[in-house]
Motif scaffolding. Structure first.
Motif, short mmCIF file in Angstrom:
data_model
loop_
_atom_site.label_atom_id
_atom_site.label_comp_id
_atom_site.label_asym_id
_atom_site.label_seq_id
_atom_site.Cartn_x
_atom_site.Cartn_y
_atom_site.Cartn_z
N GLU A 78 -4.32 -4.19 -3.79
CA GLU A 78 -3.83 -5.14 -2.19
C GLU A 78 -4.80 -6.88 -3.04
O GLU A 78 -4.05 -7.95 -2.13
CB GLU A 78 -4.11 -4.41 -1.80
CG GLU A 78 -2.75 -3.48 -1.27
CD GLU A 78 -3.77 -3.11 0.74
OE1 GLU A 78 -4.67 -3.41 0.82
OE2 GLU A 78 -3.38 -2.29 0.87
N ARG A 85 -6.57 1.35 -4.68
CA ARG A 85 -5.38 0.80 -4.04
C ARG A 85 -5.93 -0.61 -2.85
O ARG A 85 -4.56 -1.64 -3.56
CB ARG A 85 -5.11 1.85 -3.02
CG ARG A 85 -4.20 1.23 -2.24
CD ARG A 85 -2.69 2.39 -1.07
NE ARG A 85 -4.24 2.65 -0.35
CZ ARG A 85 -3.60 3.63 0.38
NH1 ARG A 85 -2.94 4.24 0.59
NH2 ARG A 85 -4.99 4.16 1.25
N ARG A 86 -7.28 -0.97 -2.50
CA ARG A 86 -7.36 -2.04 -1.82
C ARG A 86 -8.07 -3.19 -3.30
O ARG A 86 -7.22 -4.21 -2.75
CB ARG A 86 -8.89 -1.56 -1.17
CG ARG A 86 -8.54 -1.01 -0.29
CD ARG A 86 -9.51 -0.78 1.21
NE ARG A 86 -11.17 -0.74 0.07
CZ ARG A 86 -11.43 0.68 0.19
NH1 ARG A 86 -10.23 2.13 1.47
NH2 ARG A 86 -12.31 1.60 -0.17
N GLU A 87 -8.09 -2.75 -4.63
CA GLU A 87 -8.25 -4.07 -5.53
C GLU A 87 -6.85 -4.20 -5.64
O GLU A 87 -6.68 -5.82 -5.93
CB GLU A 87 -8.85 -2.45 -6.60
CG GLU A 87 -10.09 -2.69 -7.03
CD GLU A 87 -11.15 -1.63 -7.61
OE1 GLU A 87 -10.28 -1.74 -8.86
OE2 GLU A 87 -11.84 -1.32 -7.84
N GLY A 127 0.94 -0.70 -0.16
CA GLY A 127 0.20 -0.18 -0.19
C GLY A 127 0.82 1.09 0.48
O GLY A 127 0.56 2.19 -1.10
#
Length: 776
Positions: free
Chosen positions: A379, A375-377, A353
């Motif tokens: 990760e 960004r979560r996608e 991240g």
């Protein structure tokens, strides 16, 4: 096999219960003896009777009961014994004590008891054995000896029977435990002895007390006793700490100590993992495991990982590796350049991240409306079942292909490919294809491209127009056979179709360039050319040469006329040179006679005029000679002598002959070379004439005060005569140089080439000229 722990045997003592039983048996025997004594005495006394009753009562309650076994097998005993044997009543004979599976004692044990009794009757030897009744599950301890004659005059055996069930069970259990412990101990000793790793045991004093065979072999000893007596250590002292001191540390701390050390075995240094294990208050045990192969694998793995990362640094694609904690542990140089990352970022363990945040700050990620969600996608790449392939378009127009490959250990490998140039090349290729099509359509030649399988791949409009073929037909990409059938009606001779097929076959299959001409039915003539292409295809071109063929015929006629005119010119010059030479020789002869006073003494003015006449005739003779040699050389009729010529003397003579000319021009001439320049074969006169013409041109072209360098060298390809000078002569000298260059240099070239040599001129930026004469 070596000896481990020494030979030991386990002895189980008599349990306390058995001892107690023997004591009770003795006490019972004493009571019985008292009873028999009392019976012999008078029983008239009431006191004695009471004492007798007490003794009988004591015997009934005693843990051991007597039994008389007579010689004839009859038995006498208390009825209490019958209950011990699992019988309801006491039988009369000893053999009746043997009952069924549920009662009595086994027949084998009764027979054994009877045999012991008979032996005691005959030898008075006591005996001891155990009986095991079926019903009660008791264990009866039987002790027998010869009975006193006062008890049985006919001979009998007094047997004392003690219920030793509890003691027998305890003895059996202890016996089983001892046997099991002995077996386990033997198995443990065998296991330790068979272990392929060195093992040892140290006492509290730190000295070696026990070792196995692997230890003995590792230290090169004869046996375990030699190792123990000599306290031979396998492990060397490391960092000033001996193996015994390490063992003391493990004993004092109560915790095992493990370490990796180098051990010398059979002259070879190998890595071992050594463990010292405290064993209670007895001492410290130890073992050593050979980890040289593991260390070698570890070194090879580190070398492989280093080589792999060095290789990844050489790739054009960016590579980043993340561990199972999603932290960055490696990034190669292309990755750093593509995303403008710090040089030490791969050593800091940056989370994925935070890495995306760094990329965003550098403007190296796509624009996203909700960056945290984006960004979560990314990760989620770590938990994907397959590799993820994405296209990123950066704000500066860079096109990146991202491949995220999950690793089995929970990590991730991220591969980045910069496709900007590739897309630009694809666009440029499309443009080139369109340009190629337009270019081919604008050519004067008709053109088709055929694959090795004979299929038509490409064509231009000119070809379709020349052969009257439709776009629909060519667009179907016909085979060569179909194409030739379509061309056959257009040919003046149908057999020419086979010639066209041979040209195409040579270009596509044999990879040869061929050509030819065909006549069409309408009177046109086409020139065909088949050429192999680098991509494996073949190209056939056709050009309408009808008009050029007519012009060619006219040019051939004109060329023939020019050749004949040149021959006439050559013959004219040869004849004129010969005709000029005869009167010129006469003029030169009469002038020399006048100069020498044959016709009388001449005045000084007349002598001066006569010298001028001789100089002019010599120059004219030289020019005529040059014209004659030049014309003969061009006609291939120049006769050359074949002699061995020393180059250094020849060039030296040419320079000396021009000494006055060089001095008058105020030049400096440097001649460098020696006999190593070698020899050549040729005509000395004509070769000297050629070299002299080149040297004269250099002297005449050089300005006053300059320098002329002449070098003679021997190279692999022959002798080199290099003349270097400066341009810049003015006035009469320059005019003379131009005149000499007009006739002397072409003659020099012809004469040198007639000797299989070469004459080359190179002009430099500083007005310098280098003339190189190469002779084989």
């Amino acid at each position: 096999m070596g000896q481990w722990w020494g030979e030991e045997s386990i002895t189980i003592g008599i349990p306390a219960l058995v001892l107690l039983g023997l004591i009770m048996a003795c006490w019972t025997a004493a009571a019985a003896w008292t009873l028999f004594t009392v019976r012999r005495r008078s029983l008239t006394s009431r006191k004695d009777r009471l004492r007798l009753l007490r003794m009988v009562r004591m015997m009934d309650e005693a843990p051991g009961l007597p039994m008389i076994i007579r010689a004839d097998g009859r038995i006498e005993a208390s009825d209490r014994i019958a209950d011990w044997f699992g019988l309801e009543t006491l039988p009369r004979t000893i053999h009746d004590l043997a009952g069924s599976d549920a009662r009595g004692v086994s027949v084998a044990e009764i027979d054994d008891l009877w045999q012991h009794c008979r032996r005691t009757l005959s030898s008075a030897a006591p005996f001891r054995l155990m009986l095991h009744p079926h019903a009660k599950g008791h264990a009866l301890s039987v002790t027998g000896h010869l009975a006193d004659p006062q008890i049985s005059r006919g001979g009998a055996v007094l047997v004392w029977i003690i219920d030793a069930s509890d003691s027998a069970n305890e003895i059996a259990r202890l016996t089983d435990d001892a046997a099991k412990a002995h077996a386990d101990f033997a198995a443990l000793v065998g296991l330790i002895e068979a272990a392929p790793i060195p093992m040892w045991f140290r006492g509290l004093d730190g000295r070696i007390r026990l070792v196995n065979s692997a230890y003995v072999a590792a230290v090169g000893a004869e046996n375990a006793e030699e190792v123990v007596s000599g306290n031979v250590e396998l492990i060397e002292t490391t960092d000033g700490v001996s193996p015994s001191e390490v063992a003391h540390q493990a004993r004092d701390s109560g915790h095992p100590i493990e370490r990796n050390v180098m051990v010398t075995i059979d002259g070879e240094r190998r890595a071992f993992s050594v463990s010292d294990l405290p064993v209670g208050s007895e001492g410290v045990a130890g073992y050593a495991i050979d980890v040289e192969n593991l260390e070698q694998l570890s070194r090879e793995y580190r070398a492989f990982r280093g080589a792999q990362r060095a290789l990844l640094d050489q790739l054009s694609s960016g590579v980043a590796q993340f561990d199972s904690l999603r932290n960055l542990n490696f990034v190669n140089l292309p990755m750093q350049r593509l995303f403008r990352l710090p040089s030490n970022i791969g050593q800091e363990g940056v989370p994925v991240g935070e890495l995306l945040n760094i990329m965003r700050d550098a403007g190296r990620v796509p624009e996203a409306r909700d960056f945290p969600a984006w960004r979560r996608e990314k990760e989620a790449w770590f938990t994907a079942s397959d590799a993820t392939d994405e296209e990123w378009v950066l704000p500066d127009g860079t096109h990146l292909r991202i491949v995220a490959q999950p690793m089995p250990d929970g990590g991730l490998m991220m591969i980045v490919e910069d496709r900007t140039e590739q897309l630009q090349l694809a666009s440029a290729r499309d443009t080139l294809l369109r340009v190629r099509t337009a270019t081919l359509d604008s050519l004067f030649e008709g053109l088709v491209v055929l694959a090795p399988d004979g299929r038509l791949q490409l064509w231009n409009r000119r070809f379709a127009a020349e052969w009257s073929l439709s776009e629909e037909f060519l667009g179907s990409h016909p085979h060569i056979e179909t194409l030739l059938e379509a061309l056959r009606p257009q040919l003046a001779s149908p057999g020419d179709a086979q010639r066209i097929g041979m040209v195409i076959e040579a270009a596509t299959l044999r990879r040869e360039q061929t050509g030819g001409r065909v006549a069409l039915a309408d009177g046109r003539t086409l020139a065909l050319m088949g050429m192999p292409l680098p991509d494996g295809n073949g190209m056939l071109t056709s050009l309408d040469i009808t008009d050029s063929q007519k012009a060619e015929a006219a040019l051939l006629e004109r060329n023939q006329a020019l050749i004949e005119a040149d021959a006439v010119k050559t013959r004219f010059l040869a004849n004129m040179s010969y005709e000029f030479r005869t009167p010129l020789t006469s003029i030169t002869g009469f002038a020399e006679m006048l100069r020498d006073g044959v016709a009388g003494e001449l005045s000084d003015t007349a002598k001066e005029y006569m010298g001028a006449i001789l100089e002019s005739t010599a120059r004219l003779s030289d020019q005529i000679e040059s014209v004659l040699d030049l014309t003969q050389s061009e006609a291939g009729l120049l006769p050359l002598a074949q002699e061995v010529i020393e180059l250094m003397p020849l060039v030296t003579r040419l320079v000396h002959d021009r000494a006055s000319q060089i001095e008058d021009a105020r030049l400096t001439l440097n001649l460098r070379g020696d006999r190593s320049a070698g020899t050549v074969r040729g005509d000395p006169r004509r070769l000297a004439r050629a070299l002299g013409n080149v040297l004269d041109n250099a002297v005449a072209s050089s300005p006053h005060g300059s320098r002329v360098n002449v070098d003679l060298r021997r190279r692999r390809d022959g002798a080199h005569i290099i003349i270097h000078y400066q341009l810049g002569a003015e006035g009469a000298e320059a005019e003379l140089a131009r005149q000499n260059a007009g006739l002397g240099l072409p003659l020099a070239r012809e004469l040198i080439e007639a000797h299989d040599g070469k004459l080359e001129f190179m002009q430099h930026a500083n007005q310098g000229v280098t003339a190189t004469i190469k002779l084989p």
